[in-house]
Design an enzyme around this catalytic site. Sequence first.
Site, PDB file in Angstrom:
ATOM      1  N   ARG A  30       0.812  -1.234   0.000  1.00  0.00           N
ATOM      2  CA  ARG A  30       0.000   0.000   0.000  1.00  0.00           C
ATOM      3  C   ARG A  30       0.837   1.271   0.000  1.00  0.00           C
ATOM      4  NH1 ARG A  30      -2.968  -3.020   3.692  1.00  0.00           N
ATOM      5  NH2 ARG A  30      -4.807  -3.934   2.734  1.00  0.00           N
ATOM      6  N   LYS A  41       3.645  11.905 -10.713  1.00  0.00           N
ATOM      7  CA  LYS A  41       2.792  11.056 -11.565  1.00  0.00           C
ATOM      8  C   LYS A  41       3.552   9.772 -11.883  1.00  0.00           C
ATOM      9  CE  LYS A  41       0.016  14.481 -14.040  1.00  0.00           C
ATOM     10  NZ  LYS A  41      -0.328  15.021 -15.371  1.00  0.00           N
ATOM     11  N   GLU A  95      10.849  19.325 -23.979  1.00  0.00           N
ATOM     12  CA  GLU A  95      10.078  19.621 -22.753  1.00  0.00           C
ATOM     13  C   GLU A  95      10.584  20.899 -22.071  1.00  0.00           C
ATOM     14  OE1 GLU A  95       7.367  18.037 -22.084  1.00  0.00           O
ATOM     15  OE2 GLU A  95       7.571  15.890 -22.511  1.00  0.00           O
ATOM     16  N   LYS A 102       8.551  23.636 -12.890  1.00  0.00           N
ATOM     17  CA  LYS A 102       7.614  22.529 -12.714  1.00  0.00           C
ATOM     18  C   LYS A 102       7.257  22.373 -11.235  1.00  0.00           C
ATOM     19  CE  LYS A 102       6.091  18.007 -13.828  1.00  0.00           C
ATOM     20  NZ  LYS A 102       6.182  16.783 -14.585  1.00  0.00           N
ATOM     21  N   GLU A 147      -3.659  18.351 -10.600  1.00  0.00           N
ATOM     22  CA  GLU A 147      -4.189  18.840 -11.870  1.00  0.00           C
ATOM     23  C   GLU A 147      -5.695  19.076 -11.787  1.00  0.00           C
ATOM     24  OE1 GLU A 147      -2.007  16.957 -15.049  1.00  0.00           O
ATOM     25  OE2 GLU A 147      -3.557  17.498 -16.480  1.00  0.00           O
ATOM     26  N   ARG A 199      -1.679  23.077 -13.413  1.00  0.00           N
ATOM     27  CA  ARG A 199      -0.772  22.020 -13.853  1.00  0.00           C
ATOM     28  C   ARG A 199      -1.084  21.587 -15.292  1.00  0.00           C
ATOM     29  NH1 ARG A 199       1.437  16.721 -10.447  1.00  0.00           N
ATOM     30  NH2 ARG A 199       2.736  15.966 -12.154  1.00  0.00           N
ATOM     31  N   ASN A 251       0.678  20.598 -20.123  1.00  0.00           N
ATOM     32  CA  ASN A 251       0.314  19.722 -21.243  1.00  0.00           C
ATOM     33  C   ASN A 251       0.338  20.484 -22.572  1.00  0.00           C
ATOM     34  OD1 ASN A 251      -0.089  17.431 -19.664  1.00  0.00           O
ATOM     35  ND2 ASN A 251      -2.164  18.091 -19.136  1.00  0.00           N
ATOM     36  N   HIS A 259       0.688  18.768 -25.875  1.00  0.00           N
ATOM     37  CA  HIS A 259       0.574  17.333 -25.603  1.00  0.00           C
ATOM     38  C   HIS A 259      -0.683  16.676 -26.153  1.00  0.00           C
ATOM     39  CE1 HIS A 259       4.176  17.778 -23.304  1.00  0.00           C
ATOM     40  NE2 HIS A 259       4.162  16.527 -22.899  1.00  0.00           N
ATOM     41  N   HIS A 299       0.209  13.387 -28.040  1.00  0.00           N
ATOM     42  CA  HIS A 299      -0.307  12.051 -27.701  1.00  0.00           C
ATOM     43  C   HIS A 299      -0.938  11.386 -28.929  1.00  0.00           C
ATOM     44  CE1 HIS A 299      -0.473  13.342 -23.223  1.00  0.00           C
ATOM     45  NE2 HIS A 299       0.700  12.837 -23.552  1.00  0.00           N
ATOM     46  N   HIS A 315       8.645  10.584 -27.566  1.00  0.00           N
ATOM     47  CA  HIS A 315       7.676  11.492 -26.949  1.00  0.00           C
ATOM     48  C   HIS A 315       8.076  12.960 -27.164  1.00  0.00           C
ATOM     49  CE1 HIS A 315       4.837  13.183 -24.121  1.00  0.00           C
ATOM     50  NE2 HIS A 315       5.839  13.761 -23.475  1.00  0.00           N
TER      51      HIS A 315
HETATM   52  N1  LIG Z   1       5.582  10.998 -14.769  1.00  0.00           N
HETATM   53  C1  LIG Z   1       5.581  12.077 -15.508  1.00  0.00           C
HETATM   54  O1  LIG Z   1       5.230  13.156 -15.057  1.00  0.00           O
HETATM   55  C2  LIG Z   1       6.062  11.990 -16.919  1.00  0.00           C
HETATM   56  C3  LIG Z   1       6.316  13.165 -17.641  1.00  0.00           C
HETATM   57  C4  LIG Z   1       6.829  13.036 -18.927  1.00  0.00           C
HETATM   58  C5  LIG Z   1       7.085  11.785 -19.460  1.00  0.00           C
HETATM   59  N2  LIG Z   1       6.824  10.666 -18.729  1.00  0.00           N
HETATM   60  C6  LIG Z   1       7.093   9.338 -19.263  1.00  0.00           C
HETATM   61  O2  LIG Z   1       8.493   9.219 -19.445  1.00  0.00           O
HETATM   62  C7  LIG Z   1       8.741   8.250 -20.453  1.00  0.00           C
HETATM   63  C8  LIG Z   1       9.796   8.763 -21.377  1.00  0.00           C
HETATM   64  O3  LIG Z   1      10.967   9.010 -20.634  1.00  0.00           O
HETATM   65  P1  LIG Z   1      12.397   8.970 -21.322  1.00  0.00           P
HETATM   66  O4  LIG Z   1      12.370   9.793 -22.532  1.00  0.00           O
HETATM   67  O5  LIG Z   1      13.379   9.241 -20.279  1.00  0.00           O
HETATM   68  O6  LIG Z   1      12.461   7.463 -21.842  1.00  0.00           O
HETATM   69  P2  LIG Z   1      13.289   6.189 -21.345  1.00  0.00           P
HETATM   70  O7  LIG Z   1      13.190   6.010 -19.896  1.00  0.00           O
HETATM   71  O8  LIG Z   1      12.885   5.059 -22.215  1.00  0.00           O
HETATM   72  O9  LIG Z   1      14.781   6.610 -21.697  1.00  0.00           O
HETATM   73  C9  LIG Z   1      15.136   6.813 -23.038  1.00  0.00           C
HETATM   74  C10 LIG Z   1      16.280   5.903 -23.457  1.00  0.00           C
HETATM   75  O10 LIG Z   1      17.481   6.429 -22.934  1.00  0.00           O
HETATM   76  C11 LIG Z   1      18.170   5.447 -22.185  1.00  0.00           C
HETATM   77  N3  LIG Z   1      18.873   6.179 -21.136  1.00  0.00           N
HETATM   78  C12 LIG Z   1      18.350   6.897 -20.125  1.00  0.00           C
HETATM   79  N4  LIG Z   1      19.304   7.514 -19.452  1.00  0.00           N
HETATM   80  C13 LIG Z   1      20.480   7.182 -20.037  1.00  0.00           C
HETATM   81  C14 LIG Z   1      21.826   7.528 -19.793  1.00  0.00           C
HETATM   82  N5  LIG Z   1      22.166   8.386 -18.818  1.00  0.00           N
HETATM   83  N6  LIG Z   1      22.773   6.990 -20.587  1.00  0.00           N
HETATM   84  C15 LIG Z   1      22.439   6.159 -21.592  1.00  0.00           C
HETATM   85  N7  LIG Z   1      21.200   5.814 -21.886  1.00  0.00           N
HETATM   86  C16 LIG Z   1      20.211   6.321 -21.114  1.00  0.00           C
HETATM   87  C17 LIG Z   1      17.121   4.476 -21.728  1.00  0.00           C
HETATM   88  O11 LIG Z   1      17.672   3.201 -21.484  1.00  0.00           O
HETATM   89  C18 LIG Z   1      16.179   4.478 -22.936  1.00  0.00           C
HETATM   90  O12 LIG Z   1      16.666   3.611 -23.922  1.00  0.00           O
HETATM   91  C19 LIG Z   1       7.411   7.987 -21.137  1.00  0.00           C
HETATM   92  O13 LIG Z   1       6.925   6.738 -20.732  1.00  0.00           O
HETATM   93  C20 LIG Z   1       6.516   9.090 -20.616  1.00  0.00           C
HETATM   94  O14 LIG Z   1       5.160   8.710 -20.544  1.00  0.00           O
HETATM   95  C21 LIG Z   1       6.327  10.749 -17.473  1.00  0.00           C
HETATM   96 ZN   LIG Z   2       5.768  15.384 -22.162  1.00  0.00          ZN
END
Ligand SMILES: NC(=O)c1ccc[n+]([C@@H]2O[C@H](COP(=O)([O-])OP(=O)(O)OC[C@H]3O[C@@H](n4cnc5c(N)ncnc54)[C@H](O)[C@@H]3O)[C@@H](O)[C@H]2O)c1
Ligand SMILES: [Zn+2]
Length: 365
Positions: free
Chosen positions: A121, A143, A185, A227, A237, A242, A246, A249, A253, A267
């Site tokens: 939990r 999130k 971003e 942020k 949100e 907040r 987006n 976005h 999306h 993304h």
């Molecule tokens: N929670 C939130 O508020 C929020 C906000 C925006 C995006 N997201 C989510 O985040 C995700 C995208 O995140 P992302 O772009 O970081 O993708 P990711 O976590 O897949 O990382 C991108 C790639 O880079 C590699 N990588 C990461 N750090 C590295 C490093 N230091 N050296 C070498 N390789 C590295 C990873 O292995 C992966 O292949 C999506 O699922 C999206 O929905 C969440």
């Molecule tokens: Zn985003």
Amino acid sequence: MRMIEIPVELGDRAYPVRIAAGLLDEAGRHLAPFVRNGRVVIVSDAQVWAAQGARLVAGLDPLAIVQVIVQVGEGAKSWTVLADLVDRLLSLQLERGEPILAFGGGVVGDLAGFAAAIVKRGCPWVQVPTSLLAQVDSSVGGKTGINTAGGKNMVGAFHHPSLVLIDPDCLATLDARQMRAGYAEIVKYALVEDAAFFEWLETNGDALLARDPPALRRGLATSVAGKARIVAQDERETNGRRALLNLGHTFAHALEAEAGYSTRLLHGEAVAVGLVLACRLSERLGHCSRPEVARVRDHLRAVGLPVGLDQIGSPAPDRLLGRMRGDKKAVGGRLPFILMRGLGAAFVAADVDPALVTEVLRSSE
Ligand SMILES: NC(=O)c1ccc[n+]([C@@H]2O[C@H](COP(=O)([O-])OP(=O)(O)OC[C@H]3O[C@@H](n4cnc5c(N)ncnc54)[C@H](O)[C@@H]3O)[C@@H](O)[C@H]2O)c1
Ligand SMILES: [Zn+2]
């Protein structure tokens, strides 16, 4: 270099975001107040672990490390990977208050954070984001979640970490395309509420992307502080504040869905195109000037991000509109959009005529 500490002010759920080159190497000191049993349970993906794991392990010495490595990429945000992760965490018999450390990009953060939200939990967690996108965006705000057949991020929870450690040196091993995706971003944040920052990015974006330490530091600190402030004003949100984050976005999306959430379109790349479309929709509705739209498009293009549908396989406008209607943020069939009254002044437009959206999409083909 001096550490920057940015508080996320959320009452009893408040936590600090620390930014400094070399933080990984002293991770043990920062984690000390949270450690139980002399060990740290780390969730990471195979690529991050190969690229940066050794540094983290050295930085945590002499603590014992238990690492749980998940598959690389968006596919890890799934029921199956979550189930395995949760089982594994339960088998480790985490002590009350023992945190999970999420070490990776947004995928690892969303997945491990959601696991932390539901194991027993809810247990504490610490984020060490390693991609630029995770450092400027996903690691702040609580999130967490996974994707399902119903769509992206459709299952999840708000679960804030106890601490976020951002080490820009991690980005040394992140490839240039992923850097640019994260950069989108940063531009988004500037367009939401900080015109001066956008102007700074126009001059310093290349240096930031080249990982120039002062530029990176300023870009990270400004985005995270922005942020954090917005999240503190509207944690869940609910008051419209907040939702401004987006910007671009709703378009992004739909574009990602059309690309099948594949690495064909990251993304951040979808966000770049989405930002230009949001600017153009704002212009169409009389809120932005043509030169302002051009500035945003020119800057994103100059750093190597896509800015038009033609650059990303020309998805059909009608299909995109259909996707946007299905977006979880669509209310009663009308289309809410985040628009701009000039650069750095985003606002929520609750009811945009879909015909205008189609028009903007058509002229971007
Ligand atoms: N929670 C939130 O508020 C929020 C906000 C925006 C995006 N997201 C989510 O985040 C995700 C995208 O995140 P992302 O772009 O970081 O993708 P990711 O976590 O897949 O990382 C991108 C790639 O880079 C590699 N990588 C990461 N750090 C590295 C490093 N230091 N050296 C070498 N390789 C590295 C990873 O292995 C992966 O292949 C999506 O699922 C999206 O929905 C969440
Ligand atoms: Zn985003």
